[in-house]
Design a protein around this motif. Sequence first.
Motif, mmCIF file in Angstrom:
data_model
loop_
_atom_site.group_PDB
_atom_site.id
_atom_site.type_symbol
_atom_site.label_atom_id
_atom_site.label_comp_id
_atom_site.label_asym_id
_atom_site.label_seq_id
_atom_site.Cartn_x
_atom_site.Cartn_y
_atom_site.Cartn_z
ATOM 1 N N VAL A 105 -3.063 -11.340 -6.203
ATOM 2 C CA VAL A 105 -2.308 -10.174 -5.857
ATOM 3 C C VAL A 105 -2.177 -10.281 -4.035
ATOM 4 O O VAL A 105 -3.435 -10.558 -3.277
ATOM 5 N N LEU A 106 -1.252 -10.139 -3.630
ATOM 6 C CA LEU A 106 -0.619 -10.141 -2.087
ATOM 7 C C LEU A 106 -0.548 -8.424 -2.126
ATOM 8 O O LEU A 106 0.803 -8.318 -2.015
ATOM 9 N N LEU A 107 -1.140 -8.290 -1.595
ATOM 10 C CA LEU A 107 -1.377 -6.109 -0.421
ATOM 11 C C LEU A 107 -0.361 -6.224 0.444
ATOM 12 O O LEU A 107 -1.846 -6.647 1.182
ATOM 13 N N VAL A 108 -0.036 -5.686 1.269
ATOM 14 C CA VAL A 108 0.641 -5.913 2.300
ATOM 15 C C VAL A 108 0.682 -4.078 2.740
ATOM 16 O O VAL A 108 0.641 -3.045 2.120
ATOM 17 N N TRP A 109 0.899 -4.196 4.125
ATOM 18 C CA TRP A 109 1.213 -2.936 4.925
ATOM 19 C C TRP A 109 2.070 -2.802 4.745
ATOM 20 O O TRP A 109 3.192 -3.906 4.900
ATOM 21 N N PRO A 110 3.300 -1.691 4.692
ATOM 22 C CA PRO A 110 4.072 -1.235 4.770
ATOM 23 C C PRO A 110 4.783 -1.506 6.411
ATOM 24 O O PRO A 110 6.102 -1.929 6.947
ATOM 25 N N GLU A 111 3.854 -0.954 7.007
ATOM 26 C CA GLU A 111 3.962 -1.483 8.628
ATOM 27 C C GLU A 111 3.164 -2.980 9.626
ATOM 28 O O GLU A 111 2.105 -2.625 8.584
ATOM 29 N N ALA A 112 2.931 -2.147 10.494
ATOM 30 C CA ALA A 112 1.464 -2.355 11.113
ATOM 31 C C ALA A 112 0.261 -2.064 10.355
ATOM 32 O O ALA A 112 0.643 -1.080 10.266
ATOM 33 N N ALA A 113 -0.801 -2.642 10.420
ATOM 34 C CA ALA A 113 -2.001 -2.522 9.714
ATOM 35 C C ALA A 113 -2.728 -1.358 10.702
ATOM 36 O O ALA A 113 -2.917 -1.263 12.272
ATOM 37 N N PRO A 114 -3.408 -0.787 10.008
ATOM 38 C CA PRO A 114 -3.815 0.634 11.369
ATOM 39 C C PRO A 114 -4.852 -1.068 11.748
ATOM 40 O O PRO A 114 -5.856 -1.372 11.597
ATOM 41 N N GLY A 115 -5.238 0.071 13.032
ATOM 42 C CA GLY A 115 -6.597 -0.706 14.088
ATOM 43 C C GLY A 115 -8.042 -1.106 13.008
ATOM 44 O O GLY A 115 -8.065 -0.135 12.408
ATOM 45 N N ILE A 116 -8.662 -1.528 13.512
ATOM 46 C CA ILE A 116 -10.749 -1.949 13.059
ATOM 47 C C ILE A 116 -10.942 -0.517 13.146
ATOM 48 O O ILE A 116 -11.805 0.162 12.646
ATOM 49 N N ALA A 117 -10.855 -0.103 14.522
ATOM 50 C CA ALA A 117 -11.788 1.475 14.928
ATOM 51 C C ALA A 117 -10.879 2.861 13.749
ATOM 52 O O ALA A 117 -12.340 3.447 13.947
ATOM 53 N N ARG A 135 0.878 -1.143 0.045
ATOM 54 C CA ARG A 135 0.202 0.185 0.075
ATOM 55 C C ARG A 135 1.231 1.677 -0.008
ATOM 56 O O ARG A 135 2.112 1.057 0.822
ATOM 57 N N ASP A 136 0.295 2.305 -0.611
ATOM 58 C CA ASP A 136 1.404 3.624 -1.117
ATOM 59 C C ASP A 136 0.616 5.082 -0.230
ATOM 60 O O ASP A 136 0.898 5.750 -1.129
ATOM 61 N N GLY A 137 -0.654 4.496 0.263
ATOM 62 C CA GLY A 137 -1.359 5.859 0.158
ATOM 63 C C GLY A 137 -1.828 6.877 1.640
ATOM 64 O O GLY A 137 -0.545 6.389 2.074
ATOM 65 N N ASP A 138 -2.613 6.779 1.855
ATOM 66 C CA ASP A 138 -3.226 6.649 3.743
ATOM 67 C C ASP A 138 -2.660 5.369 4.475
ATOM 68 O O ASP A 138 -3.979 5.043 4.316
ATOM 69 N N ARG A 139 -1.637 5.834 5.107
ATOM 70 C CA ARG A 139 -1.816 4.212 6.244
ATOM 71 C C ARG A 139 -2.147 4.393 7.109
ATOM 72 O O ARG A 139 -1.207 3.024 8.137
ATOM 73 N N ALA A 140 -3.295 5.742 7.607
ATOM 74 C CA ALA A 140 -3.132 5.773 9.051
ATOM 75 C C ALA A 140 -4.484 5.651 9.293
ATOM 76 O O ALA A 140 -4.736 5.120 10.082
ATOM 77 N N ARG A 141 -5.078 4.769 8.361
ATOM 78 C CA ARG A 141 -6.351 4.070 8.200
ATOM 79 C C ARG A 141 -7.062 2.889 6.766
ATOM 80 O O ARG A 141 -6.277 3.026 6.055
ATOM 81 N N LEU A 142 -8.158 2.506 8.108
ATOM 82 C CA LEU A 142 -8.029 0.967 6.552
ATOM 83 C C LEU A 142 -8.458 1.878 5.768
ATOM 84 O O LEU A 142 -9.375 3.133 5.690
ATOM 85 N N GLY A 143 -9.085 0.585 4.672
ATOM 86 C CA GLY A 143 -9.262 1.634 3.606
ATOM 87 C C GLY A 143 -8.868 2.367 2.160
ATOM 88 O O GLY A 143 -8.348 2.036 2.030
ATOM 89 N N PRO A 144 -9.856 2.296 1.015
ATOM 90 C CA PRO A 144 -9.500 2.160 -0.041
ATOM 91 C C PRO A 144 -8.870 3.725 -0.099
ATOM 92 O O PRO A 144 -7.655 3.945 -1.173
ATOM 93 N N HIS A 145 -8.506 4.624 0.679
ATOM 94 C CA HIS A 145 -7.838 5.686 0.081
ATOM 95 C C HIS A 145 -6.178 4.769 1.153
ATOM 96 O O HIS A 145 -4.962 5.854 0.472
#
Length: 164
Positions: free
Chosen positions: A142-154, A115-125
């Motif tokens: 496709v295996l799409l990964v978070w570059p760091e820990a994924a944001p929380g479900i909240a 992922r290369d966009g907004d990594r502060a929250r889950l979602g299409p952005h």
Amino acid sequence: MRVIAWLVEGTWPACVDAVRTHAPEDSEVVLLHVSGPDVPGLAHGAFAGLLGRGGGPARDPGTRLEDLGSTSAAQLLDAAAERLGRPCERLERAGRVEREVVAAAGDADLLVLARDGDRARLGPHSLGPAVRFAVDHAPCPVLLVWPEAAPGIATLPPPPTPHH
């Protein structure tokens, strides 16, 4: 199994780690870096706009940027291969980044990208335009990964409100 890992400055370690975790040991791994034509092309154009006052072709900054770009791509691929710790192919391509990635995945069994966009929250952005294009057009899983820990479900946006 042929696995393509699309490596981008800043997020490539997560892609390499995903290959190490999810690709079988006997996989054919290709580390892919794509250089877009944008920056050197802009520099060539700006230099040409000087109408010869820049000192001749030897001083064209676009050429220097192309050289720097290929050096940094090679260094990134070297670092990624070392982190991977197993045999792999290193592939450098240039052109429209998103289209080069899809073309490289044409004979792949898996495309790994981050992922290369907004990594502060889950979602299409969380997907920038090039990654979104690759996800939408990849001819393989496709295996799409978070570059760091994924944001929380909240961080999930609230559901849409019904209209009456």
